[in-house]
Design an enzyme around this catalytic site. Structure first.
Site, PDB file in Angstrom:
ATOM      1  N   LEU A 150     -15.830   8.558 -15.010  1.00  0.00           N
ATOM      2  CA  LEU A 150     -16.335   9.041 -13.734  1.00  0.00           C
ATOM      3  C   LEU A 150     -17.711   8.421 -13.573  1.00  0.00           C
ATOM      4  O   LEU A 150     -18.506   8.419 -14.522  1.00  0.00           O
ATOM      5  CB  LEU A 150     -16.436  10.569 -13.710  1.00  0.00           C
ATOM      6  CG  LEU A 150     -15.119  11.350 -13.614  1.00  0.00           C
ATOM      7  CD1 LEU A 150     -15.382  12.842 -13.824  1.00  0.00           C
ATOM      8  CD2 LEU A 150     -14.425  11.121 -12.277  1.00  0.00           C
ATOM      9  N   ASP A 151     -18.017   7.897 -12.379  1.00  0.00           N
ATOM     10  CA  ASP A 151     -19.317   7.252 -12.212  1.00  0.00           C
ATOM     11  C   ASP A 151     -20.438   8.286 -12.206  1.00  0.00           C
ATOM     12  O   ASP A 151     -20.199   9.501 -12.199  1.00  0.00           O
ATOM     13  CB  ASP A 151     -19.343   6.348 -10.982  1.00  0.00           C
ATOM     14  CG  ASP A 151     -19.182   7.101  -9.667  1.00  0.00           C
ATOM     15  OD1 ASP A 151     -19.675   8.243  -9.560  1.00  0.00           O
ATOM     16  OD2 ASP A 151     -18.556   6.555  -8.742  1.00  0.00           O
ATOM     17  N   LYS A 152     -21.666   7.810 -12.225  1.00  0.00           N
ATOM     18  CA  LYS A 152     -22.829   8.692 -12.387  1.00  0.00           C
ATOM     19  C   LYS A 152     -22.880   9.779 -11.328  1.00  0.00           C
ATOM     20  O   LYS A 152     -23.238  10.930 -11.614  1.00  0.00           O
ATOM     21  CB  LYS A 152     -24.108   7.853 -12.342  1.00  0.00           C
ATOM     22  CG  LYS A 152     -25.379   8.661 -12.543  1.00  0.00           C
ATOM     23  CD  LYS A 152     -26.613   7.785 -12.460  1.00  0.00           C
ATOM     24  CE  LYS A 152     -27.881   8.625 -12.580  1.00  0.00           C
ATOM     25  NZ  LYS A 152     -29.107   7.791 -12.459  1.00  0.00           N
ATOM     26  N   SER A 204     -20.389  11.126  -9.700  1.00  0.00           N
ATOM     27  CA  SER A 204     -19.165  11.928  -9.606  1.00  0.00           C
ATOM     28  C   SER A 204     -19.161  13.037 -10.648  1.00  0.00           C
ATOM     29  O   SER A 204     -19.873  12.976 -11.655  1.00  0.00           O
ATOM     30  CB  SER A 204     -17.940  11.038  -9.770  1.00  0.00           C
ATOM     31  OG  SER A 204     -17.893  10.068  -8.742  1.00  0.00           O
TER      32      SER A 204
END
Length: 247
Positions: free
Chosen positions: A104-106, A108
């Site tokens: 999951l990106d930063k 999210s």
């Protein structure tokens, strides 16, 4: 198949690739009794010929857990820019090395799996057979049916075709709305890129389920082990991966 020594150690679930590289360069790893300092040294038969600190490494006990990832953490073991990582949430738990199953990106949030079972993890991430991922996404506009249809159809971006398996409105306010978006493939920043293609901004993005396993009421930054039903449910969603009883 032939693989580099650092990759073999990592894929056995013993450590991260970075740690494996450090062990090898420090002279802690032997192949056929000889110290090897090249992380890319080719290995043809898995761990059978490898020892660490003079000992034959035993297969680690397998662990499977979920984390409710907070916004602002990066999904990596070490960040070259010094940012906080998801491993901050596991500090002090006494767990062995566990790798994130996907990312999951930063910006999210939500359900992130961890395991030291590479076969199980690889099958979950398989784009052809892995389980669907469900997200709740707050967007900066009120979507109409034309937009929902367009998101299901998809759009091209950077040579990739991005689409959602399903898009369902959840609730709306005066100027924004929540959508439930289901993906059956995993591309980098897929939902954000898809929405950007239609000039839709993302205010929040939360992964709420993987396959039939929901995030549930797990608190932000908290983690727990998957129970046997959850682990096996994910295994059943990925053909060819044995459940615990078959291991």
């Amino acid at each position: 198949m032939r693989h580099g020594l650092a990759r073999v150690l990592s894929k056995a679930g013993l450590c991260s690739r970075t740690d494996a590289t450090a062990w090898i360069r420090d002279g802690r790893v032997r192949v056929d009794g000889r110290i090897v300092r090249d992380p890319e040294y080719p290995i043809h038969d898995g761990m059978r010929r490898v020892s660490i600190d003079g000992l034959d490494p035993s297969p680690p006990q397998r662990h499977y857990l979920m984390l409710n990832k907070p916004r602002g953490l990066v999904t990596t073991a070490r960040d070259e820019r010094g940012r906080d990582t998801v491993y901050r949430c596991l500090d002090g738990a006494g767990l062995p090395w566990l790798a994130p199953v996907g990312r999951l990106d930063k910006a999210s949030e939500g359900l992130l799996l961890f395991s030291n079972d590479p076969q199980w993890a690889a099958a979950i991430l398989d784009p052809a057979s892995g389980p669907d991922k469900t997200y709740h996404v707050q967007v900066d506009r009120l979507p109409d049916e034309a937009l929902l249809s367009a998101l299901r159809h998809g759009a091209g971006d950077g040579g990739e075709w991005l689409r959602a398996k399903s898009v369902v409105p959840l609730r709306s306010g005066g100027r924004n709305a929540w959508l439930e978006i289901v993906l059956d493939e995993g591309r980098n920043r897929q939902i954000r890129r898809l929405l950007e293609a239609f000039d839709v901004g993302v205010l929040r993005l939360v992964r709420v389920a993987i396959g039939g396993v929901p995030l549930g009421t797990l608190g932000k930054g908290q983690w727990r082990a998957l129970d046997a039903h959850e682990r096996d449910a994910l295994a059943r969603a990925t053909p060819g991966v044995p459940s615990r009883g078959q291991r």
